[in-house]
Design a protein around this motif. Structure first.
Motif, PDB file in Angstrom:
ATOM      1  N   GLN A   1       0.451  13.183   5.819  1.00 17.94           N
ATOM      2  CA  GLN A   1       1.313  14.372   5.560  1.00 17.94           C
ATOM      3  C   GLN A   1       2.338  14.327   4.552  1.00 17.94           C
ATOM      4  N   PRO A   2       2.706  15.445   3.735  1.00 16.67           N
ATOM      5  CA  PRO A   2       3.688  15.443   2.637  1.00 16.67           C
ATOM      6  C   PRO A   2       5.088  14.601   3.067  1.00 16.67           C
ATOM      7  N   SER A   3       5.442  14.848   4.391  1.00 17.83           N
ATOM      8  CA  SER A   3       6.609  14.192   4.782  1.00 17.83           C
ATOM      9  C   SER A   3       6.731  14.370   6.502  1.00 17.83           C
TER      10      SER A   3
ATOM     11  N   GLY B   1       1.008  -1.344   0.029  1.00 19.34           N
ATOM     12  CA  GLY B   1       0.093   0.044  -0.031  1.00 19.34           C
ATOM     13  C   GLY B   1       0.762   1.381   0.044  1.00 19.34           C
ATOM     14  N   SER B   2       1.986   1.385  -0.374  1.00 17.77           N
ATOM     15  CA  SER B   2       2.891   2.292  -0.330  1.00 17.77           C
ATOM     16  C   SER B   2       2.688   3.327  -1.282  1.00 17.77           C
ATOM     17  N   MET B   3       1.705   3.066  -2.484  1.00 21.33           N
ATOM     18  CA  MET B   3       1.309   4.211  -3.279  1.00 21.33           C
ATOM     19  C   MET B   3      -0.183   4.322  -3.326  1.00 21.33           C
ATOM     20  N   GLU B   4      -0.733   3.940  -2.267  1.00 21.50           N
ATOM     21  CA  GLU B   4      -2.206   4.508  -2.092  1.00 21.50           C
ATOM     22  C   GLU B   4      -2.190   5.849  -2.078  1.00 21.50           C
ATOM     23  N   ASN B   5      -3.347   6.421  -2.283  1.00 24.55           N
ATOM     24  CA  ASN B   5      -4.735   5.840  -2.860  1.00 24.55           C
ATOM     25  C   ASN B   5      -4.579   5.732  -4.516  1.00 24.55           C
ATOM     26  N   THR B   6      -3.328   6.108  -5.067  1.00 23.18           N
ATOM     27  CA  THR B   6      -3.268   6.031  -6.510  1.00 23.18           C
ATOM     28  C   THR B   6      -3.169   4.458  -6.896  1.00 23.18           C
ATOM     29  N   LEU B   7      -2.687   3.671  -6.352  1.00 17.39           N
ATOM     30  CA  LEU B   7      -2.458   2.395  -6.457  1.00 17.39           C
ATOM     31  C   LEU B   7      -2.663   1.281  -5.274  1.00 17.39           C
TER      32      LEU B   7
ATOM     33  N   ARG C   1       2.964   8.394   1.946  1.00 12.40           N
ATOM     34  CA  ARG C   1       4.139   8.840   2.586  1.00 12.40           C
ATOM     35  C   ARG C   1       4.455   8.148   3.848  1.00 12.40           C
ATOM     36  N   ALA C   2       3.466   7.829   4.652  1.00 10.69           N
ATOM     37  CA  ALA C   2       3.465   7.358   6.109  1.00 10.69           C
ATOM     38  C   ALA C   2       3.767   5.813   5.976  1.00 10.69           C
TER      39      ALA C   2
END
Length: 295
Positions: A221-223, A119-125, A243-244
């Motif tokens: 958050q962005p980072s 799930g590191s690219m959620e919610n895009t992927l 990012r989390a």
């Protein structure tokens, strides 16, 4: 002396009988032959016309009047068994082998298919999404900030057990290359300074703050951590949209290349999610975020 009529000679009598028989039969014969000549069958006329044409080798004008239709050769060629085997082999090559080769070239050279396992690219992927990538023509000129890219794990990011669960590995769909792949979003190009003050502060590129709400996972958050990286030549800086839960360039600044991905490791540029149907989307919407601020 009594005058008695002289009897005709035998030859004269025979001639008279023959003439009488001919006269008797002539009308009957005429009645039989005349209709046949006047109403001769159309087939006979066609055959007669054909014979005359073959003899003279000249066009005959009255052929059309009897509906004569010339016969044309079909051009059929008598083939030997060897010829038929060769033709069958050519047909098989043309209709089966050539399309298969084209599909294989498209599959393994032009396009790539990948499955998203984390799930590191959620919610895009989302987990289980199948994506298609463009593998040909990947270069500094074809790459843009905001692209979703797939790259091989040549820097062994996934070998670190502490971050393996959080990393976004992709499985190359349909081919066992023995390599591990990751999918991230391209944020910085060679020479860019990518930074963030952390604790929810926006990511900046060359000092320009980015509004990444178009692709960041909602509520993330962005980072959370601070970082500042100057992207080396021939490399790109990448981040996950979740990012989390993404072990991206921020976590590998000490890998010898400032946590950046070399061009040689990039195998494809994401084009679209093609399965499941409910998740279908294109993957080039991230470019607008950078173009809107002049990057």
């Amino acid at each position: 002396m009594t005058n008695q009529p002289r009897r005709a000679s035998s030859s004269k009598r025979r001639a008279q009988m023959r003439w009488s028989a001919e006269e008797t039969l002539r009308p009957h014969k005429t009645r039989e032959t005349r209709p046949v000549r006047e109403y001769e069958s159309r087939r006979s006329l066609r055959e007669k016309a054909k014979r005359e044409a073959e003899q003279t080798r000249e066009p005959f004008e009255w052929a059309a009047s009897v509906d004569y239709i010339p016969h044309h050769s079909t051009g059929e060629r008598i083939l030997t068994k060897r010829d038929r085997r060769v033709l069958n082999a050519l047909d098989f090559t043309l209709y089966f082998i050539v399309p298969l080769v084209v599909l294989l070239v498209l599959r393994f050279v032009v396009f790539g298919l990948f499955i998203i396992p984390s799930g590191s690219m959620e919610n895009t992927l989302m987990v289980g999404d199948r994506i298609i990538t463009r593998n040909i023509g990947v270069s500094a000129q074809s790459l843009h900030r905001g692209d979703v890219i797939v790259f091989s794990d040549d820097s062994h990011w996934l070998s670190e057990s502490t971050i393996e669960a959080a990393a976004s590995a992709t499985h190359n769909f349909g081919i066992g290359s023995g390599k591990n792949y990751l999918v991230k979003r391209l944020i910085g190009m060679p020479g860019d300074v990518v930074a963030s003050e952390g604790h929810g502060a926006p990511v900046t590129v060359n000092g320009v703050a980015l509004d990444e709400s178009a692709y960041l996972k909602s509520g993330v958050q962005p980072s959370e951590q601070a970082f500042s990286v100057t992207v080396p030549a021939g490399s790109v800086f990448v981040l996950g949209d979740n990012r989390a839960n993404s072990a991206d360039s921020r976590y590998h600044v000490n890998d010898g290349n400032s946590g950046c991905v070399r061009f040689s490791s990039i195998t494809g540029i994401g084009m679209a999610v093609f399965w499941p149907y409910a998740d279908w989307k294109t993957l080039n919407n991230g470019r607008a975020v950078f173009e809107s601020v002049g990057l």
